[in-house]
Design a protein around this motif. Structure first.
Motif, PDB file in Angstrom:
ATOM      1  N   LEU A 113       6.189  28.364  31.112  1.00 30.82           N
ATOM      2  CA  LEU A 113       4.940  28.489  30.497  1.00 30.82           C
ATOM      3  C   LEU A 113       3.827  29.345  31.129  1.00 30.82           C
ATOM      4  CD1 LEU A 113       4.750  25.247  28.432  1.00 30.82           C
ATOM      5  CD2 LEU A 113       5.455  27.214  27.483  1.00 30.82           C
ATOM      6  N   LEU A 167      10.481  31.205  26.911  1.00 31.60           N
ATOM      7  CA  LEU A 167       9.457  30.655  26.280  1.00 31.60           C
ATOM      8  C   LEU A 167       7.938  30.653  27.335  1.00 31.60           C
ATOM      9  CD1 LEU A 167       8.325  29.314  23.818  1.00 31.60           C
ATOM     10  CD2 LEU A 167       8.897  27.058  24.841  1.00 31.60           C
ATOM     11  N   LYS A 168       6.940  31.401  26.938  1.00 26.06           N
ATOM     12  CA  LYS A 168       5.904  31.699  27.544  1.00 26.06           C
ATOM     13  C   LYS A 168       4.397  30.986  26.899  1.00 26.06           C
ATOM     14  CE  LYS A 168       7.202  35.830  29.754  1.00 26.06           C
ATOM     15  NZ  LYS A 168       6.727  37.227  30.149  1.00 26.06           N
ATOM     16  N   TYR A 169       4.365  30.615  25.564  1.00 25.48           N
ATOM     17  CA  TYR A 169       3.441  30.208  24.875  1.00 25.48           C
ATOM     18  C   TYR A 169       3.654  29.036  24.103  1.00 25.48           C
ATOM     19  CZ  TYR A 169      -0.448  29.929  21.364  1.00 25.48           C
ATOM     20  OH  TYR A 169      -1.488  29.245  20.362  1.00 25.48           O
ATOM     21  N   ASN A 209       2.287  25.696  21.743  1.00 22.48           N
ATOM     22  CA  ASN A 209       1.130  25.115  21.021  1.00 22.48           C
ATOM     23  C   ASN A 209       1.551  23.755  20.476  1.00 22.48           C
ATOM     24  OD1 ASN A 209      -1.212  24.407  19.759  1.00 22.48           O
ATOM     25  ND2 ASN A 209      -1.503  26.181  18.731  1.00 22.48           N
ATOM     26  N   ASP A 260       4.774  27.650  18.094  1.00 17.69           N
ATOM     27  CA  ASP A 260       3.715  27.029  17.519  1.00 17.69           C
ATOM     28  C   ASP A 260       3.916  25.689  16.763  1.00 17.69           C
ATOM     29  OD1 ASP A 260       1.316  25.879  16.521  1.00 17.69           O
ATOM     30  OD2 ASP A 260       0.404  27.854  16.259  1.00 17.69           O
ATOM     31  N   ARG A 310      11.039  36.280  18.483  1.00 18.55           N
ATOM     32  CA  ARG A 310      10.417  35.943  19.510  1.00 18.55           C
ATOM     33  C   ARG A 310       9.198  35.098  19.428  1.00 18.55           C
ATOM     34  NH1 ARG A 310      14.312  37.834  20.878  1.00 18.55           N
ATOM     35  NH2 ARG A 310      14.827  39.709  21.885  1.00 18.55           N
ATOM     36  N   VAL A 311       8.577  35.189  18.028  1.00 20.91           N
ATOM     37  CA  VAL A 311       7.459  34.082  17.947  1.00 20.91           C
ATOM     38  C   VAL A 311       7.863  33.192  16.740  1.00 20.91           C
ATOM     39  CG1 VAL A 311       4.987  34.051  17.139  1.00 20.91           C
ATOM     40  CG2 VAL A 311       6.027  36.003  18.771  1.00 20.91           C
ATOM     41  N   TYR A 366       9.042  37.763  14.185  1.00 17.05           N
ATOM     42  CA  TYR A 366       7.810  37.071  14.038  1.00 17.05           C
ATOM     43  C   TYR A 366       8.339  36.222  12.742  1.00 17.05           C
ATOM     44  CZ  TYR A 366       3.020  35.154  13.295  1.00 17.05           C
ATOM     45  OH  TYR A 366       1.873  34.577  13.055  1.00 17.05           O
ATOM     46  N   ASN A 392       6.144  30.163  14.216  1.00 17.18           N
ATOM     47  CA  ASN A 392       5.007  29.235  13.808  1.00 17.18           C
ATOM     48  C   ASN A 392       5.428  28.220  12.621  1.00 17.18           C
ATOM     49  OD1 ASN A 392       2.855  28.161  13.179  1.00 17.18           O
ATOM     50  ND2 ASN A 392       1.763  30.039  13.005  1.00 17.18           N
ATOM     51  N   THR A 443       9.125  33.559  22.732  1.00 21.29           N
ATOM     52  CA  THR A 443       8.392  33.793  23.736  1.00 21.29           C
ATOM     53  C   THR A 443       7.311  33.084  23.389  1.00 21.29           C
ATOM     54  OG1 THR A 443       7.726  35.746  22.726  1.00 21.29           O
ATOM     55  CG2 THR A 443       9.166  36.081  24.723  1.00 21.29           C
ATOM     56  N   HIS A 444       7.077  32.814  21.995  1.00 20.41           N
ATOM     57  CA  HIS A 444       5.899  31.896  21.578  1.00 20.41           C
ATOM     58  C   HIS A 444       6.324  30.971  20.389  1.00 20.41           C
ATOM     59  CE1 HIS A 444       4.120  35.472  23.183  1.00 20.41           C
ATOM     60  NE2 HIS A 444       2.745  35.006  22.774  1.00 20.41           N
TER      61      HIS A 444
END
Length: 823
Positions: free
Chosen positions: A474, A453-455, A457, A434, A406-407, A378, A409, A431-432
């Motif tokens: 998504l 990639l599932k999320y 923003n 932003d 994985r994440v 993250y 932002n 996977t996320h």
């Protein structure tokens, strides 16, 4: 929790409820209550507790000038669940002031002038769950203050005036979810005062003074709340030497797992000491927020320490005072190689030179630093100054790094190219992602995103259209607050779609999202949506569509009111008062749930058709009624009479005046089928002399009869001839029979005679019945003629010849009376 006044201020205008009476005790009143019985009376300048409806569930009296609460101020508010008195000037509260608040769950008395705390205030508040006593000038807690508050779960107390905490001060508090203690000047603490609270959730401590001057007190407090399951947050600390970190030693022995610092100022020496103290401690979270680093980042002397248990490292609003002397993060390999979750949010660097501060935010995380994050899953680099080019360096574009990430932002950075971002993350296993609050204004026609990639923003950007760039993998997509007007991209796996704050006129086609369960469409320009729109989504469960430009048609109002009441498979999960009519004008600003439309508004075509049908029925009914009452006949006859009379009145008047006498003795009205009787019996008897050549002694002269066959002027309208004959005759003889009743012309003659009879007055009609004729056979519209038959003697033509002389004698007498009257 109690709503704070700034957020509540905008809720005040949504609805007002005035369902209370004003007492005659001089107290002010407040009626700013919404549909949910939440009353916001903050920032109103009250000096006393105002009167509010006793049905209120929440009452916000914060930021007024209230100095006291009397015994009767809150009497009768047994339904009240939340009371906020924050930010007043409260110095006195009656011991029984809160006794009637049996349902109170939240009480905020913070920011006032309470020098002592009375346990009687809370003795009847058995269901109280949240209590805030912060920032009052009391120096200690009174004994048994919280006795009986068995349901208390969130407690906040303390201020800069709190000097001591003694055993028994928190007696009755058995377990808490959240504990906040402000004791920056705490001088005395009895060990174990906070130790009996278990289980204990999150703890926030502000112990600035004890950490600097009374280490034993700080250590005792910290030791009493240090449990592996309890996250601890320390506020307002200034760590400048080895002495200031001593309180952590006892906590470290308790093997705390979550440690956070907020509003922290720390030197290099203290930073190293903290790392040493925490050596081997199984911390899973180490967080720093609002931190000022006064040193140069030379912490490498602690590189022997063991922090491999740190799973999450969080930095937000960190200020480095001297950026040019601050060392590279490369020296922190011993600290950065273990966390799986790293957040670096809004990092700032200041340089003091010639009394001028230069402010810089992070615009680059070197690739060398990224290589250190071998276990990183993250990464949060939000609210910095990263650009498309510097992101390529930070993500080590082209290298095989950040394989476990994985994440990611990176929201709130000045990124411009979505295609560049696509290339940077294409080979990651994200996977996320932003990338909200960026400068993206367009989307490439196609992209190659990570298949995992599932999320995604991309909210609060500047996108105007959607392309096939969006990945079909998504499950959650947030495109809120862009400039989108349509959405046609098919996303078969999507479960949540957020489109608030755009310019949609209608809901996106549900066929594109077969698995969609949650949809938000607030703050768009939606006019209506309907049941077929919702049914196009196969699995939609939750919808938020408030705060749009709704046109309140009947169908929409009925549908939406049904949905708001829970009807249907799709639930509207936002507030009812967010669904407000924008048009028509007379409903503008009214909540859809409160709209009541009439049949005229809802079914205009049906209403007009129904009205026309009703008017037509009434018209037909009225016409039938008027026909039955012969009104049309009277109108027709009146008009014909007036017209004929106007046209010939002057001519007839001149003729009569010049002659001085009437032209005929009688006008004979009869049916053509009865002409044989008139010509063979009536005319010979009245106009012709007897067989011996003499006339009846009853007559001084022969009678002159007016017969239509003989005396009507050719070329004149028949109606004029009829009227002229009646007016120029002394009497009118009606030869009544069944033939007469069936004759149209006889009816005209009867009609005009009827009018003439009542125009000139007198007894001008003589009725002769050739055959028995029931009075009911005469048309009912001649009700006066029917009345005349009932009140006047008429002559019946006898079938026996021996009775006929008497008949003629009676007829002659009738005509004689008229002649005598003329003489």
């Amino acid at each position: 929790m109690l709503q704070k006044p700034i957020s509540n201020y905008f809720m005040m205008v949504l609805g007002h409820l005035s369902i209370f009476q004003y007492p005659d005790d001089g107290r002010p009143s407040c009626d700013h209550c919404d549909l949910h019985l939440s009353c916001n009376c903050s920032f109103s300048g009250f000096t006393r507790v105002p009167t509010v409806t006793d049905q209120a569930l929440s009452l916000d009296l914060s930021f007024n000038n209230i100095t006291m609460v009397t015994q009767d101020d809150l009497m009768g508010h047994s339904r009240l669940r939340a009371l906020d008195l924050h930010g007043n000037r409260l110095a006195v509260i009656h011991p029984s002031a809160f006794d009637s608040l049996w349902s109170l769950e939240e009480l905020d008395l913070s920011g006032n002038l309470l020098t002592t705390l009375n346990h009687n205030w809370f003795s009847k508040l058995e269901v109280l769950q949240q209590l805030n006593l912060l920032d009052n000038p009391y120096s200690r807690l009174s004994s048994s203050l919280f006795q009986g508050l068995v349901r208390l779960r969130r407690l906040k107390f303390g201020s800069s005036d709190l000097k001591e905490l003694r055993t028994g001060d928190l007696l009755g508090v058995t377990e808490l979810e959240d504990l906040t203690v402000h004791a920056n000047n705490l001088a005395r603490y009895d060990s174990g005062t906070l130790g009996d609270i278990w289980p204990l959730g999150r703890v926030t401590l502000s112990l600035h003074g004890p950490f600097l001057t009374n280490v034993a007190v700080a250590a005792a407090v910290l030791a009493d709340v240090s449990y592996p399951e309890t996250p601890i947050t320390l506020e307002d600390l200034h760590l400048v030497g080895n002495q200031s970190v001593q309180p952590f030693r006892e906590s470290a022995k308790r093997r705390i797992r979550h440690l956070s610092f907020r509003n922290l100022s720390v030197s290099d020496e203290s930073s190293v000491d903290v790392l040493v103290v925490l050596d081997g401690v199984p911390l899973s979270l180490l967080s720093f927020e609002d931190v000022t680093l006064t040193g140069e980042g030379r912490w490498e002397t602690a590189n022997w320490t063991d922090h491999k248990n740190i799973d999450e490292f969080f930095l937000r609003n960190v200020v480095v005072l001297d950026v040019f002397k601050f060392t590279s993060f490369l020296m922190l390999k011993f600290l950065l190689q273990y966390p799986r979750k790293v957040s670096l949010i809004n990092l700032s660097f200041l340089k003091l030179s010639f009394k001028i501060y230069f402010h810089l935010q992070v615009f680059l995380m070197p690739c060398e630093t990224s290589r250190l994050l071998v276990n990183l899953q993250y990464l949060d680099l939000s609210s910095n100054l990263l650009t498309d080019l510097t992101m390529a360096e930070s993500l080590c574009h082209g290298e095989k790094t950040l394989e476990e990430l994985r994440v990611l932002n990176i929201s709130g950075n000045p990124l411009k190219s979505l295609s560049m971002m696509n290339r940077l993350v294409a080979k990651l296993k994200l996977t996320h992602l932003d990338i909200s609050r960026t400068g993206y204004s367009s989307m490439p026609s196609s992209c190659s995103w990570p298949s995992t990639l599932k999320y995604l923003n991309i909210s609060r950007a500047k996108l105007r259209s959607i392309t096939d760039c969006l990945p079909t993998s998504l499950e959650v997509l947030d495109l809120s607050y862009n400039d989108l007007k349509s959405f046609s991209r098919g996303l078969p796996l999507l479960r949540e779609l957020y489109l608030s704050g755009n310019k949609f006129l209608r809901l996106p086609a549900g066929q594109s999202f077969p698995n969609l369960q949650t949809l938000t469409m607030q703050f768009n320009t939606l006019n209506v949506f309907s049941l077929p729109d919702l049914r196009s989504y196969r699995r939609l469960e939750n919808l938020q569509a408030g705060y749009n430009k709704f046109i309140c048609t009947c169908d929409f109002v009925n549908f939406l009111q049904s949905q708001l009441k829970g009807g249907g498979d799709v639930k509207l999960t936002d507030r009812e008062d967010g669904y407000v009519c924008d048009s028509p004008f007379h409903l503008k600003g009214e909540a859809v749930s409160q709209v009541r439309l009439s049949v005229r508004d809802c079914h205009q075509v049906l209403f007009i058709s129904l009205c026309c049908g009703v008017f037509l029925f009434i018209g037909v009914l009225l016409c039938v009624l008027l026909w039955r009452l012969h009104t049309f006949w009277y109108i027709k006859m009146t008009w014909a009479w007036l017209k004929a009379k106007r046209c010939s009145q002057k001519q007839r008047k001149d003729t009569v005046e010049s002659e001085g006498l009437l032209s005929f003795d009688a006008f004979v009205s009869y049916s053509e089928r009865d002409s044989s009787w008139v010509e063979n019996f009536l005319v010979p008897e009245l106009e012709e002399p007897t067989e011996d050549g003499s006339r009846s002694p009853s007559f001084s002269r022969p009678l002159s009869l007016c017969l239509h066959k003989r005396d009507f002027l050719p070329g004149q309208p028949i109606l004029d001839n009829i009227m002229s004959a009646i007016e120029h005759s002394r009497r009118t003889i009606f030869v009544l029979s069944e033939n007469f009743v069936q004759s149209d012309w006889c009816r005209y003659e009867l009609d005009f005679s009827h009018f003439w009879l009542f125009d000139v007055g007198g007894d001008a009609a003589i009725l002769i019945l050739l055959e028995p004729l029931p009075k009911d056979n005469i048309p009912k519209r001649f009700y006066k003629l029917r009345k005349l038959m009932s009140s006047t003697t008429y002559l019946e033509w006898p079938q026996e010849e021996d009775k006929r002389p008497e008949f003629w004698r009676s007829l002659r007498n009738a005509l004689k009376r008229d002649e005598e009257d003329q003489v």
